[in-house]
Design a protein around this motif. Sequence first.
Motif, PDB file in Angstrom:
ATOM      1  N   ARG A   1      92.280  18.973  73.881  1.00 14.15           N
ATOM      2  CA  ARG A   1      92.444  18.563  75.539  1.00 14.15           C
ATOM      3  C   ARG A   1      92.975  16.930  75.498  1.00 14.15           C
ATOM      4  O   ARG A   1      93.686  16.577  76.236  1.00 14.15           O
ATOM      5  CB  ARG A   1      90.950  18.706  75.897  1.00 14.15           C
ATOM      6  N   GLU A   2      92.339  16.252  74.674  1.00 15.75           N
ATOM      7  CA  GLU A   2      92.300  14.723  74.968  1.00 15.75           C
ATOM      8  C   GLU A   2      93.803  14.174  73.901  1.00 15.75           C
ATOM      9  O   GLU A   2      94.381  13.363  74.577  1.00 15.75           O
ATOM     10  CB  GLU A   2      91.345  14.031  74.264  1.00 15.75           C
ATOM     11  N   ASN A   3      93.944  15.047  73.120  1.00 17.04           N
ATOM     12  CA  ASN A   3      95.234  14.524  72.066  1.00 17.04           C
ATOM     13  C   ASN A   3      96.227  15.151  71.713  1.00 17.04           C
ATOM     14  O   ASN A   3      97.033  14.792  71.042  1.00 17.04           O
ATOM     15  CB  ASN A   3      94.446  13.953  70.967  1.00 17.04           C
ATOM     16  N   TRP A   4      96.167  16.568  72.252  1.00 16.51           N
ATOM     17  CA  TRP A   4      97.381  17.495  71.590  1.00 16.51           C
ATOM     18  C   TRP A   4      98.800  16.861  72.391  1.00 16.51           C
ATOM     19  O   TRP A   4      98.911  16.848  73.430  1.00 16.51           O
ATOM     20  CB  TRP A   4      97.055  18.827  71.906  1.00 16.51           C
ATOM     21  N   GLN A   5      99.616  16.487  71.497  1.00 13.94           N
ATOM     22  CA  GLN A   5     100.466  15.672  71.937  1.00 13.94           C
ATOM     23  C   GLN A   5     101.669  16.666  72.790  1.00 13.94           C
ATOM     24  O   GLN A   5     102.272  16.014  73.732  1.00 13.94           O
ATOM     25  CB  GLN A   5     101.501  15.296  70.936  1.00 13.94           C
ATOM     26  N   TYR A   6     101.796  17.775  72.280  1.00 11.01           N
ATOM     27  CA  TYR A   6     102.533  18.713  73.554  1.00 11.01           C
ATOM     28  C   TYR A   6     101.966  18.894  74.860  1.00 11.01           C
ATOM     29  O   TYR A   6     102.621  19.177  75.729  1.00 11.01           O
ATOM     30  CB  TYR A   6     102.863  20.123  72.591  1.00 11.01           C
ATOM     31  N   LEU A   7     100.492  18.846  74.870  1.00  6.28           N
ATOM     32  CA  LEU A   7     100.182  18.829  76.237  1.00  6.28           C
ATOM     33  C   LEU A   7     100.259  17.649  77.073  1.00  6.28           C
ATOM     34  O   LEU A   7     100.521  17.480  78.133  1.00  6.28           O
ATOM     35  CB  LEU A   7      98.413  19.010  75.865  1.00  6.28           C
ATOM     36  N   LYS A   8      99.936  16.469  76.178  1.00 11.84           N
ATOM     37  CA  LYS A   8     100.299  15.330  76.767  1.00 11.84           C
ATOM     38  C   LYS A   8     101.403  14.939  77.421  1.00 11.84           C
ATOM     39  O   LYS A   8     101.817  14.462  78.461  1.00 11.84           O
ATOM     40  CB  LYS A   8      99.787  13.958  75.676  1.00 11.84           C
ATOM     41  N   GLU A   9     102.527  15.360  76.461  1.00 14.73           N
ATOM     42  CA  GLU A   9     103.779  15.159  77.370  1.00 14.73           C
ATOM     43  C   GLU A   9     104.208  16.123  78.452  1.00 14.73           C
ATOM     44  O   GLU A   9     104.637  15.713  79.301  1.00 14.73           O
ATOM     45  CB  GLU A   9     105.018  15.334  76.398  1.00 14.73           C
ATOM     46  N   LEU A  10     103.798  17.323  78.470  1.00  8.87           N
ATOM     47  CA  LEU A  10     103.869  18.329  79.457  1.00  8.87           C
ATOM     48  C   LEU A  10     102.927  17.623  80.810  1.00  8.87           C
ATOM     49  O   LEU A  10     103.536  17.793  81.991  1.00  8.87           O
ATOM     50  CB  LEU A  10     103.409  19.474  79.330  1.00  8.87           C
ATOM     51  N   GLU A  11     101.850  17.132  80.568  1.00 15.07           N
ATOM     52  CA  GLU A  11     101.059  16.522  81.568  1.00 15.07           C
ATOM     53  C   GLU A  11     101.838  15.011  82.113  1.00 15.07           C
ATOM     54  O   GLU A  11     101.902  15.181  83.520  1.00 15.07           O
ATOM     55  CB  GLU A  11      99.820  15.660  80.977  1.00 15.07           C
ATOM     56  N   HIS A  12     102.370  14.642  81.426  1.00 16.54           N
ATOM     57  CA  HIS A  12     103.069  13.426  81.695  1.00 16.54           C
ATOM     58  C   HIS A  12     104.389  13.704  82.824  1.00 16.54           C
ATOM     59  O   HIS A  12     104.564  13.240  83.761  1.00 16.54           O
ATOM     60  CB  HIS A  12     103.788  12.551  80.624  1.00 16.54           C
ATOM     61  N   PHE A  13     105.264  14.915  81.967  1.00 17.29           N
ATOM     62  CA  PHE A  13     106.145  15.607  83.051  1.00 17.29           C
ATOM     63  C   PHE A  13     105.857  15.836  84.175  1.00 17.29           C
ATOM     64  O   PHE A  13     106.364  15.520  85.309  1.00 17.29           O
ATOM     65  CB  PHE A  13     106.669  16.722  82.020  1.00 17.29           C
ATOM     66  N   CYS A  14     104.640  16.550  84.290  1.00 17.65           N
ATOM     67  CA  CYS A  14     104.213  17.110  85.650  1.00 17.65           C
ATOM     68  C   CYS A  14     103.678  16.027  86.468  1.00 17.65           C
ATOM     69  O   CYS A  14     104.021  15.856  87.794  1.00 17.65           O
ATOM     70  CB  CYS A  14     103.070  17.829  85.522  1.00 17.65           C
ATOM     71  N   ASP A  15     103.264  14.988  85.967  1.00 18.36           N
ATOM     72  CA  ASP A  15     102.750  13.622  86.783  1.00 18.36           C
ATOM     73  C   ASP A  15     103.836  13.165  87.332  1.00 18.36           C
ATOM     74  O   ASP A  15     103.884  12.521  88.478  1.00 18.36           O
ATOM     75  CB  ASP A  15     101.966  12.869  85.718  1.00 18.36           C
ATOM     76  N   CYS A  16     105.286  12.972  86.647  1.00 23.23           N
ATOM     77  CA  CYS A  16     106.301  12.263  86.788  1.00 23.23           C
ATOM     78  C   CYS A  16     106.812  12.972  88.273  1.00 23.23           C
ATOM     79  O   CYS A  16     107.020  12.346  89.182  1.00 23.23           O
ATOM     80  CB  CYS A  16     107.226  12.473  85.853  1.00 23.23           C
ATOM     81  N   ILE A  17     106.605  14.324  88.315  1.00 25.62           N
ATOM     82  CA  ILE A  17     107.161  15.004  89.315  1.00 25.62           C
ATOM     83  C   ILE A  17     106.263  14.911  90.800  1.00 25.62           C
ATOM     84  O   ILE A  17     106.733  14.571  91.795  1.00 25.62           O
ATOM     85  CB  ILE A  17     107.154  16.765  89.255  1.00 25.62           C
ATOM     86  N   ILE A  18     104.945  15.000  90.435  1.00 28.65           N
ATOM     87  CA  ILE A  18     103.838  14.834  91.475  1.00 28.65           C
ATOM     88  C   ILE A  18     104.017  13.104  91.932  1.00 28.65           C
ATOM     89  O   ILE A  18     104.111  12.997  93.095  1.00 28.65           O
ATOM     90  CB  ILE A  18     102.560  14.861  90.804  1.00 28.65           C
TER      91      ILE A  18
END
Length: 379
Positions: A297-314
């Motif tokens: 949850r905290e460190n999986w890099q593929y999760l972190k990059e998708l979170e960043h992508f969604c954050d950028c849209i939001i």
Amino acid sequence: MTRRIGLGVVGCGGAARTLYEPAFRLLGNGRIVAAMDVDESRARGFSETYGVPKHYTRLEDILRDEEVEAVVVLTPPHHHVEPVIKAAEHGKHVYCEKPFAPTIREADEMIEACRRSSVKLMVGFMKRFNRSFRLVKKLIDGGELGQVFELRERWDNARIWKMGEDQYRLKLYSGGGFLQEDGSHPLDVARWWLGEVKEVNAYVDIVAPDRHETEDTACVTLKHGSGALSTLHITMAAHTVGDESYEVFGTRGTLVMRWLYHSSRSPEPALIHLHRGSRETVDLTLGCSWSPLAELRENWQYLKELEHFCDCIIKDEEPACKGEDGRAVVEIVNAAYLSAWRRERVRLPLRETPSFKEFFTRLRSESRWEIGGDWVSWY
Ligand SMILES: NC(=O)c1ccc[n+]([C@@H]2O[C@H](COP(=O)([O-])OP(=O)(O)OC[C@H]3O[C@@H](n4cnc5c(N)ncnc54)[C@H](O)[C@@H]3O)[C@@H](O)[C@H]2O)c1
């Protein structure tokens, strides 16, 4: 309540089913609303696994789906251009896996299509979201190593691919081999840490010509604008479980980052040692949680990059890893092929990108190596 971006996954193959699995399950600010693959059984299987309500086999259908705000393009590199451009034309934001494309022309077309439609475009260089890589970046940028004059990267693997029909890797039609496919990552790291690349020199080889049509081994030297030098040694014909390491040489310290196994496959942090002089070594290895789930949850890099992508849209912000970053690596890979072909150093920007088919065909026919049919890859 957190807004969740409706994501459509295009390409439900190996990466979608393995590396992205924790990301798709744990993503908080996005949810997969539809999946698409030209292979119906893959689209269906993916949807069943993740409980995705809709699956399609035609690109137009997923792009017409109004619930899909953004697409996650996980098709082979030579099939990025069509979904990326059409998604942009349908007003969908785009996350695209690396290597961004086999050619600069395709990379430019994708960047231009996203710019024209004013949609976000992010390229999946997940190491930029890995905490160990980020720590090294912070140390370099903070001047902890002094002036960085050299980076040595090693990426070895025992991964001899069979020439299966459904395997695009190391086929002529995919535009390149292991340097393009896996080498894109360390090449991006070199550029991310040390800055723009001005000159490229390379040797490439095919050690398993009975199975590979494009390079499975390469040695690339980059000269950066800062004057720093970086080298990448990469082979998939190693008899090891896989070795990934980075040595950063600065005027005030030498940093060694080593993974027990490739960083792509484990959420654990790398071993990081900072040497000062020849007598002092500081262990900068990061700790990790007792809970594997918390770790993911905290460190999986593929999760972190998708979170960043969604954050950028939001938040309507620019992604940290843009189409231009993907394009820069495409240019370096192409320059490396050209350098190996012509046996000369290649200055960037690249003025010509010929088809490399003739080069790879000759390279294969001239290969001196024979690994034998009994080679068993752990893959
Ligand atoms: N970042 C990483 O660590 C990492 C790791 C593995 C793969 N990748 C990248 O992910 C991408 C996919 O790799 P993979 O290993 O999953 O490949 P794969 O061959 O296992 O899967 C690709 C899938 O795309 C489908 N497909 C092919 N053409 C299509 C099209 N035009 N439209 C829709 N679907 C199509 C195929 O049927 C297949 O299911 C590549 O760009 C690869 O480089 C990245």
